[in-house]
Write an enzyme that holds these catalytic residues in place. Sequence first.
Site, PDB file in Angstrom:
ATOM      1  N   ASP A 131      -9.881   0.890  -4.313  1.00  0.00           N
ATOM      2  CA  ASP A 131      -8.732  -0.011  -4.307  1.00  0.00           C
ATOM      3  C   ASP A 131      -7.482   0.858  -4.426  1.00  0.00           C
ATOM      4  O   ASP A 131      -7.174   1.373  -5.495  1.00  0.00           O
ATOM      5  CB  ASP A 131      -8.861  -0.987  -5.486  1.00  0.00           C
ATOM      6  CG  ASP A 131      -7.580  -1.777  -5.748  1.00  0.00           C
ATOM      7  OD1 ASP A 131      -6.603  -1.588  -5.004  1.00  0.00           O
ATOM      8  OD2 ASP A 131      -7.574  -2.572  -6.704  1.00  0.00           O
TER       9      ASP A 131
ATOM     10  N   HIS B 297      -8.460  -4.326 -11.657  1.00  0.00           N
ATOM     11  CA  HIS B 297      -7.700  -5.567 -11.451  1.00  0.00           C
ATOM     12  C   HIS B 297      -8.732  -6.672 -11.167  1.00  0.00           C
ATOM     13  O   HIS B 297      -9.817  -6.397 -10.671  1.00  0.00           O
ATOM     14  CB  HIS B 297      -6.821  -5.324 -10.221  1.00  0.00           C
ATOM     15  CG  HIS B 297      -5.819  -6.389  -9.908  1.00  0.00           C
ATOM     16  ND1 HIS B 297      -6.156  -7.541  -9.248  1.00  0.00           N
ATOM     17  CD2 HIS B 297      -4.480  -6.458 -10.145  1.00  0.00           C
ATOM     18  CE1 HIS B 297      -5.056  -8.279  -9.088  1.00  0.00           C
ATOM     19  NE2 HIS B 297      -4.032  -7.646  -9.631  1.00  0.00           N
TER      20      HIS B 297
ATOM     21  N   LYS C 207       3.288  -3.927  -1.186  1.00  0.00           N
ATOM     22  CA  LYS C 207       3.560  -3.002  -2.277  1.00  0.00           C
ATOM     23  C   LYS C 207       4.174  -1.698  -1.764  1.00  0.00           C
ATOM     24  O   LYS C 207       4.351  -0.743  -2.518  1.00  0.00           O
ATOM     25  CB  LYS C 207       2.276  -2.703  -3.059  1.00  0.00           C
ATOM     26  CG  LYS C 207       1.781  -3.898  -3.866  1.00  0.00           C
ATOM     27  CD  LYS C 207       0.744  -3.486  -4.876  1.00  0.00           C
ATOM     28  CE  LYS C 207      -0.121  -4.626  -5.360  1.00  0.00           C
ATOM     29  NZ  LYS C 207       0.580  -5.582  -6.221  1.00  0.00           N
TER      30      LYS C 207
ATOM     31  N   CYS D 107      -3.341  -9.395 -14.430  1.00  0.00           N
ATOM     32  CA  CYS D 107      -4.586  -9.639 -13.686  1.00  0.00           C
ATOM     33  C   CYS D 107      -5.646  -8.617 -14.074  1.00  0.00           C
ATOM     34  O   CYS D 107      -6.404  -8.147 -13.222  1.00  0.00           O
ATOM     35  CB  CYS D 107      -4.357  -9.616 -12.179  1.00  0.00           C
ATOM     36  SG  CYS D 107      -3.320 -10.963 -11.639  1.00  0.00           S
TER      37      CYS D 107
ATOM     38  N   GLN E 245      -2.294   0.435  -5.577  1.00  0.00           N
ATOM     39  CA  GLN E 245      -1.235   1.045  -6.379  1.00  0.00           C
ATOM     40  C   GLN E 245      -0.984   2.507  -6.020  1.00  0.00           C
ATOM     41  O   GLN E 245      -0.005   3.083  -6.481  1.00  0.00           O
ATOM     42  CB  GLN E 245      -1.574   0.949  -7.881  1.00  0.00           C
ATOM     43  CG  GLN E 245      -1.627  -0.462  -8.420  1.00  0.00           C
ATOM     44  CD  GLN E 245      -0.270  -1.155  -8.419  1.00  0.00           C
ATOM     45  OE1 GLN E 245       0.770  -0.519  -8.279  1.00  0.00           O
ATOM     46  NE2 GLN E 245      -0.280  -2.456  -8.556  1.00  0.00           N
TER      47      GLN E 245
END
Lengths: 423, 152
Positions: free
Chosen positions: A200, A123, A226, A366, A203
């Site tokens: 990261d 991203h 999220k 993104c 997600q």
Amino acid sequence: MFDVNKIRKDFKILERKIWDNKPLVYLDNAATTQKPNVVINSLVSYYENYNANIHRGVHKLAEEATTLYEDVRQKIKDFIDANSTAEIIFTRNTTESINLLAYCLDDSIIKDGDEILLTEMEHHSNIVPWYLLRDRRNITIKFTPITDNHELDYNTLEKLITKKTKIVSITHKSNVLGTVNDIQRIAKITKANNSILIVDAAQSAPHMKISFQDLGCDFLAFSSHKMCGPTGVGILVGKKELLEKMPPFLGGGEMIRKVTFDGFTTNDLPWKYEAGTPNIADVIAFGTAIDYIEKIGLENIYQHELKLTEYAFKKLKQFDFLHIYGPKEITKRAGIITFSNPVVHPHDIATIIDQDGVAIRAGHHCAQPLMKKLSVSATARASFYFYNTPEEVDIFINALNKAFDYFAVGACKELKQGVKSKK
Amino acid sequence: MQNQSLPQLDDLYKEIILEHYRKPHGREPLEKIDYQAEGMNPLCGDEVKLCLQLQDEQIIKVHLEGHGCSISVASGSMLAQMLEGKTVTEAQEITKHLKDIMHDRTNGKVVDIGDLEALEGVKKFPVRIKCALLPWTTFEEALVGHNHVEVS
């Protein structure tokens, strides 16, 4: 017992009607998830009962607000299986967590001539902070390629890591491909090479059980919004010895121990990285969101999303003119389905299915470098969470059908046949 | 905000828009480029490169390339069809009028804009207005000599 219809009653917004009384079919969960009523109530309750600045007042309200806020840190430490609460830093979002690292690892870790290794599936939030670092310092940034099956090319990754590679920063789960990367495998390589491994988890953390200690990375970042929590709260988990070694990020109140006319000394971890009044209400409501998610169970969430994805894939097969991105094996990519078609632009698809109340994302997500790699300017993405149902998948598929028929009008059959005959 | 009436897809995707999308004008390369600019919509990734060939004050030919949704491609195609043969001043007036239509500020002024009228339905889909205007803002930027423009 996981009962999706019962769960849906926890979300007021899922009663929402779109346009002419169509039920909302919210399939944009990779962008942000909906908030259960308990989380919204938690925000209201904080402002109605406990609102005070934390860590500084001696009055009752300040003490209660401080306890509520710090209890969430403990909750997150348990949720993500970190070593101690000193390793849990509150930020605004995953993006800010990564920016903090790119800023603070400069000087303390990075020297001119060093290399940073990313991947092609990142991203922008895990690319641009490193470009900013490269603007300040003479470093090289490399990208690990993806395979034809849209997985990470681990063999090439191994070759790209050199003695100069100080940082490897990588997504746990791609927001476009849905690919889940094998962090433990990469951690073995980075550990042997003395590189810092940043993950990261924006997600992944909302959808699967994660243990910071088991993954073996040095830093891990994710966002409250999220995973049923409010916007404006991000988490950075970091190894204590590195957090101690790095300089502070922002300066101001809270992050100091002592300030004189000559200078300052920094506060202990984790407050060293939390300058100014934090987002108290939203952190406290995030704590409620974590309780809620844990009650449902991450394994249940994962299994439910897997079933939905399998079901959606089966249904999507009728559109054999669609390109679907990500690994072919469902188990390697649960929850996210990204697709495109050369004739009907993703924006047009999104506008048309919105008429049936179906919310998906269309655009570059993104991840412009990844779009370039996939040779496409934009894609459409449906992403699930535990409150989605097979009936919603049906509505989505019917709406897609309308979009293709509507858009290509008489040409639809030609289009379908045209693409088939090209194969 | 809730329960607004359903905007009709046929207002957005008028047949003439779909025709322009399927067979866009202005795709042939120019013999000579006098002005050019690249426009992009960073939110969705739509990109357009627009080149102009002028003779004195008259736009002889327009060339467009890039990729985008039906609305931005059709709008670009209409731009090429509409502006070829127009003087720069006339073209700027048409551009201004289209922008005024999109932002509801024509104040009753009527300008003959031919096929462009079909774009009026886009107004009912506010998030798509920037798609319709991308080629036009890129055209304006080309004239003032900017090479790159982002539409937000």
